[in-house]
Design an enzyme around this catalytic site. Structure first.
Site, PDB file in Angstrom:
ATOM      1  N   CYS A 121     -34.981 -24.843  42.724  1.00 20.76           N
ATOM      2  CA  CYS A 121     -33.535 -25.037  42.617  1.00 20.76           C
ATOM      3  C   CYS A 121     -32.822 -24.370  43.792  1.00 20.76           C
ATOM      4  O   CYS A 121     -31.970 -24.985  44.452  1.00 20.76           O
ATOM      5  CB  CYS A 121     -33.055 -24.469  41.279  1.00 20.76           C
ATOM      6  SG  CYS A 121     -31.325 -24.807  40.905  1.00 20.76           S
ATOM      7  N   CYS A 122     -33.193 -23.121  44.106  1.00 17.39           N
ATOM      8  CA  CYS A 122     -32.585 -22.424  45.254  1.00 17.39           C
ATOM      9  C   CYS A 122     -32.903 -23.143  46.563  1.00 17.39           C
ATOM     10  O   CYS A 122     -32.060 -23.204  47.460  1.00 17.39           O
ATOM     11  CB  CYS A 122     -33.096 -20.989  45.332  1.00 17.39           C
ATOM     12  SG  CYS A 122     -32.265 -19.815  44.249  1.00 17.39           S
ATOM     13  N   CYS A 204     -24.998 -17.691  41.384  1.00 17.01           N
ATOM     14  CA  CYS A 204     -24.707 -18.809  40.490  1.00 17.01           C
ATOM     15  C   CYS A 204     -24.590 -18.303  39.049  1.00 17.01           C
ATOM     16  O   CYS A 204     -25.333 -17.404  38.637  1.00 17.01           O
ATOM     17  CB  CYS A 204     -25.820 -19.841  40.562  1.00 17.01           C
ATOM     18  SG  CYS A 204     -25.992 -20.614  42.179  1.00 17.01           S
ATOM     19  N   CYS A 230     -32.917 -15.447  46.900  1.00 15.61           N
ATOM     20  CA  CYS A 230     -32.843 -16.916  46.817  1.00 15.61           C
ATOM     21  C   CYS A 230     -33.524 -17.585  47.993  1.00 15.61           C
ATOM     22  O   CYS A 230     -33.693 -18.797  47.997  1.00 15.61           O
ATOM     23  CB  CYS A 230     -31.391 -17.350  46.723  1.00 15.61           C
ATOM     24  SG  CYS A 230     -30.343 -16.631  47.986  1.00 15.61           S
TER      25      CYS A 230
END
Ligand code: SF4
Length: 234
Positions: A121-122, A204, A230
């Protein structure tokens, strides 16, 4: 288009020399060197936890580009801080977005990828967009500090980021939280309201928790997972 290899060699040497020469320099001197050396080839990134770096650079170079990665998962307070920075400081805030919206990512990879595979996702929502956004620049300043976490304890003031072929500058690497607070108070700098509400490190929303007073400031990031970064500053 990326610079030729000879230019990369020159920038790498420049960064190595500056890292030694500027290790004990004040943040303002580091930034003055960066502005003089790189001019419009310099940008900075901000997570919008505060506007300290944007404030400092804008004093030396009004209009400096401030890159903000809008992952689609930010707290409303972070988006509000970005808008306030753009409205009140002489900087050029540039919002960078991933190739896919959250809805498109959910459709392709399933919902809540951040819970199942945060690295992926990162990579898609932070690292790729940042790499794309940095391409036109020769130098990038960020507000990473050594006292934020053990993984950041060795952060150099200036470094050559070989992976991205860019000079990376950390003007406030040696600052403590007290130094940051002092600068904010002395200059009336904008701060994300969450920073005053138990969030010393703000990322986030799905991956950021409040932390206890006195705890590792970054312990609220990906809480319960081994992940600590991240990939932006790896
Ligand atoms: S911090 Fe969480 S939501 Fe944000 S990009 Fe990384 S895994 Fe995804």
């Amino acid at each position: 288009m990326s610079a030729p290899p000879s230019e990369h060699t020159r920038l790498a040497r420049l960064a190595q020399d500056a890292a030694i020469r500027l290790e004990d320099a004040d943040a303002s001197d580091v930034l003055r060197w960066a502005v003089d050396e790189f001019g419009d080839q310099l940008c900075l990134t901000s997570s919008m936890s505060d506007a300290v770096l944007a404030h400092m650079v804008s004093q030396l170079r009004p209009g400096v580009p401030v890159l903000f990665l809008d992952t689609g998962y930010h707290f409303a307070e972070t988006i509000g801080t970005r808008d306030a920075v753009a409205a009140t400081l002489p900087v050029s805030v540039r919002t960078i977005r991933p190739r896919q919206t959250v809805a498109q990512q959910d459709a392709e990879f399933g919902p809540r990828l951040h819970d199942r595979d945060p690295d992926r996702c990162c990579a898609m929502r932070k690292v790729e967009p940042l790499n794309r956004a940095l391409e036109p620049y020769s130098a990038w300043a960020s507000g990473v500090r050594r006292d934020e976490s053990p993984t950041r304890a060795e952060t150099p003031v200036v470094a050559w980021d070989a992976r991205r072929a860019i000079v990376k500058i950390h003007p406030i690497a040696r600052w403590t939280q007290a130094d940051l607070d002092e600068y904010i108070a002395a200059n009336g700098v904008l701060v994300n309201p969450l920073a005053l509400d138990g969030y010393p490190s703000i990322g986030c929303a799905p991956c950021t928790r409040r932390v206890e007073s006195g705890a590792d400031p970054r312990s609220g990031r990906w809480a319960g997972l081994a992940k600590t970064e991240c990939g932006l500053h790896a």
